[in-house]
Design a protein around this motif. Sequence first.
Motif, PDB file in Angstrom:
ATOM      1  N   PHE A 159      30.475  68.803  63.074  1.00 14.43           N
ATOM      2  CA  PHE A 159      31.604  68.022  62.955  1.00 14.43           C
ATOM      3  C   PHE A 159      32.586  67.177  64.076  1.00 14.43           C
ATOM      4  N   GLN A 160      31.729  67.983  64.951  1.00  7.99           N
ATOM      5  CA  GLN A 160      32.281  66.460  66.253  1.00  7.99           C
ATOM      6  C   GLN A 160      32.198  65.348  65.918  1.00  7.99           C
ATOM      7  N   LYS A 161      30.561  64.438  65.426  1.00  5.30           N
ATOM      8  CA  LYS A 161      30.850  63.517  65.325  1.00  5.30           C
ATOM      9  C   LYS A 161      32.019  62.677  64.747  1.00  5.30           C
ATOM     10  N   THR A 162      32.155  63.244  63.379  1.00  5.44           N
ATOM     11  CA  THR A 162      33.166  63.101  62.076  1.00  5.44           C
ATOM     12  C   THR A 162      34.575  63.091  63.023  1.00  5.44           C
ATOM     13  N   VAL A 163      34.799  63.626  64.062  1.00  6.08           N
ATOM     14  CA  VAL A 163      36.001  64.141  64.360  1.00  6.08           C
ATOM     15  C   VAL A 163      36.115  62.428  65.100  1.00  6.08           C
ATOM     16  N   SER A 164      35.113  62.668  65.855  1.00  6.44           N
ATOM     17  CA  SER A 164      35.118  61.180  67.499  1.00  6.44           C
ATOM     18  C   SER A 164      35.555  60.034  66.345  1.00  6.44           C
ATOM     19  N   THR A 165      34.639  59.974  65.322  1.00  4.40           N
ATOM     20  CA  THR A 165      34.813  58.658  64.503  1.00  4.40           C
ATOM     21  C   THR A 165      36.677  58.677  63.798  1.00  4.40           C
ATOM     22  N   MET A 166      37.213  60.041  63.207  1.00  2.00           N
ATOM     23  CA  MET A 166      37.942  59.178  63.040  1.00  2.00           C
ATOM     24  C   MET A 166      39.543  58.989  64.123  1.00  2.00           C
ATOM     25  N   TYR A 167      39.077  59.483  65.676  1.00  3.15           N
ATOM     26  CA  TYR A 167      39.871  59.047  66.444  1.00  3.15           C
ATOM     27  C   TYR A 167      39.459  57.974  66.788  1.00  3.15           C
ATOM     28  N   TYR A 168      38.821  57.164  66.839  1.00  5.00           N
ATOM     29  CA  TYR A 168      38.462  55.905  66.858  1.00  5.00           C
ATOM     30  C   TYR A 168      39.227  54.807  65.688  1.00  5.00           C
ATOM     31  N   LEU A 169      39.062  55.313  64.988  1.00  9.12           N
ATOM     32  CA  LEU A 169      39.602  54.817  63.720  1.00  9.12           C
ATOM     33  C   LEU A 169      40.756  54.528  63.772  1.00  9.12           C
ATOM     34  N   TRP A 170      41.635  55.689  64.959  1.00  5.12           N
ATOM     35  CA  TRP A 170      42.701  55.804  64.946  1.00  5.12           C
ATOM     36  C   TRP A 170      43.313  54.916  65.516  1.00  5.12           C
ATOM     37  N   MET A 171      42.913  54.740  67.056  1.00  4.24           N
ATOM     38  CA  MET A 171      42.632  53.817  68.052  1.00  4.24           C
ATOM     39  C   MET A 171      42.632  52.321  67.771  1.00  4.24           C
ATOM     40  N   CYS A 172      42.085  51.990  66.603  1.00  6.00           N
ATOM     41  CA  CYS A 172      41.762  51.012  66.278  1.00  6.00           C
ATOM     42  C   CYS A 172      42.499  50.294  65.570  1.00  6.00           C
ATOM     43  N   SER A 173      43.596  50.945  64.613  1.00  4.15           N
ATOM     44  CA  SER A 173      44.450  50.880  63.813  1.00  4.15           C
ATOM     45  C   SER A 173      45.691  50.740  65.216  1.00  4.15           C
ATOM     46  N   THR A 174      45.479  51.474  65.723  1.00  2.00           N
ATOM     47  CA  THR A 174      47.090  50.861  66.744  1.00  2.00           C
ATOM     48  C   THR A 174      46.501  49.863  67.478  1.00  2.00           C
ATOM     49  N   LEU A 175      45.219  49.318  67.891  1.00  2.23           N
ATOM     50  CA  LEU A 175      45.059  47.882  68.917  1.00  2.23           C
ATOM     51  C   LEU A 175      45.372  46.694  67.536  1.00  2.23           C
ATOM     52  N   ALA A 176      44.637  47.012  65.999  1.00  6.62           N
ATOM     53  CA  ALA A 176      45.238  46.703  64.717  1.00  6.62           C
ATOM     54  C   ALA A 176      46.876  45.811  64.901  1.00  6.62           C
ATOM     55  N   LEU A 177      47.591  46.619  64.825  1.00  2.00           N
ATOM     56  CA  LEU A 177      49.322  47.060  64.812  1.00  2.00           C
ATOM     57  C   LEU A 177      49.205  45.787  66.015  1.00  2.00           C
ATOM     58  N   LEU A 178      48.909  46.254  66.882  1.00  2.00           N
ATOM     59  CA  LEU A 178      49.400  45.633  68.367  1.00  2.00           C
ATOM     60  C   LEU A 178      48.506  44.294  67.767  1.00  2.00           C
ATOM     61  N   LEU A 179      47.941  43.868  67.730  1.00  2.00           N
ATOM     62  CA  LEU A 179      47.595  42.155  67.137  1.00  2.00           C
ATOM     63  C   LEU A 179      48.314  41.472  65.868  1.00  2.00           C
ATOM     64  N   ASN A 180      48.447  42.319  65.743  1.00  2.00           N
ATOM     65  CA  ASN A 180      49.675  41.777  64.504  1.00  2.00           C
ATOM     66  C   ASN A 180      50.786  41.897  64.522  1.00  2.00           C
ATOM     67  N   PHE A 181      51.007  41.889  65.585  1.00  2.00           N
ATOM     68  CA  PHE A 181      52.477  42.393  66.929  1.00  2.00           C
ATOM     69  C   PHE A 181      52.774  40.597  67.491  1.00  2.00           C
ATOM     70  N   LEU A 182      51.360  40.522  67.662  1.00  2.00           N
ATOM     71  CA  LEU A 182      51.317  39.165  68.566  1.00  2.00           C
ATOM     72  C   LEU A 182      51.294  38.089  67.607  1.00  2.00           C
ATOM     73  N   ALA A 183      50.247  38.197  66.703  1.00  2.00           N
ATOM     74  CA  ALA A 183      50.408  37.528  65.689  1.00  2.00           C
ATOM     75  C   ALA A 183      52.035  36.780  65.122  1.00  2.00           C
ATOM     76  N   CYS A 184      52.373  37.784  64.528  1.00  2.00           N
ATOM     77  CA  CYS A 184      53.911  38.196  64.145  1.00  2.00           C
ATOM     78  C   CYS A 184      54.493  36.695  65.066  1.00  2.00           C
ATOM     79  N   LEU A 185      54.639  37.525  66.350  1.00  2.00           N
ATOM     80  CA  LEU A 185      54.664  36.458  67.155  1.00  2.00           C
ATOM     81  C   LEU A 185      55.121  34.137  67.619  1.00  2.00           C
TER      82      LEU A 185
END
Length: 346
Positions: A159-185
């Motif tokens: 299950f390590q690959k699945t958990v690592s993928t979900m961790y990267y997904l959370w990081m990508c969602s955080t990065l997307a929110l930061l880019l969304n903040f810059l785009a809205c600015l």
Amino acid sequence: MAQSKDDGNPFGEGGELDNPFQDPAVIQHRPSQQYATLDVYNPFEAREPPPTYEPPVPAPLPPPSAPSQSSRKLSPTEPKNYGSYSTQASAAAARAELLKKQEELNKKAEELDRRERELQHAALGGTSTRQNNWPPLPSFCPVQPCFFQDISMEIPQEFQKTVSTMYYLWMCSTLALLLNFLACLASFCVDSSNGSGFGLSVLWVLLFTPCSFVCWYRPMYKAFRSDSSFNFFVFFFIFFAQDVLFVLQAIGIPGWGFSGWISALVVLKANTAVAVLMLLVALFFTSIAVLGIVMLKRIHSLYRRTGASFQKAQQEFAAGVFSNPAVRTAAANAAAGAAENAFRAP
């Protein structure tokens, strides 16, 4: 008196009956040189003596040829011929099977080492001796890490690959929110009427970044770590809502603080550069939404194979509630108060 035909010589020329000794079947078996019989064989006749015996002449030996490939010694760098193609193919298949078994044994050894480390941690006092390591903050920061996370040690190998993928997904969602903040600015700088969207983008970054980690990533992590049905149910319920939010972010309804497809097309009339930035953020949100749906389906299939069930989740929830000291103290106080009121009643 005339002689009758029956009184004539049967062997004469004019007789009706032919001579039986002139029959071709008899004539061909008469004594001849080719067919010797006892009547014509003379034992006293002089015969030539048989030829003397002479030993056969030995055949000449073949000329010495070059030594065969099998008899000559091979050099250390020369490859050896182990047999035919079928033999080499079977040897290669056996070698591949041995390598596969060796890899499986290595995985099992790693799993045993991980279990042994967990037992050592439990023997030393369980989670109280482990220092939290997430989020990775410097030592001089006044805020210390809040969670302990080690995927290679706490999560099983399969299950390590699945958990690592979900961790990267959370990081990508955080990065997307930061880019969304810059785009809205940038959109707010171009058009001052987009102030509400810019304010909401700030709220989404501050709210969704920690809440997504605590509400759906940590339950998923604990579900795979301890095979907890209750945590699986919590994860499925919250992550489904998160996937719906990913889709809304990709759509980008104007005024909601999301730089999705609709918001980017609206800003395209005002400023092309800002619209391109918002389109990139919309593409990022779309990729995250698709990956979130795929991972939700994959984790659900893994959950079905683990043997978890709703009844097991209920049992875990009840055991967790009654094992909580605060809950037990509150229940004891409530029972004592009810008993005291019962005795005071007239």
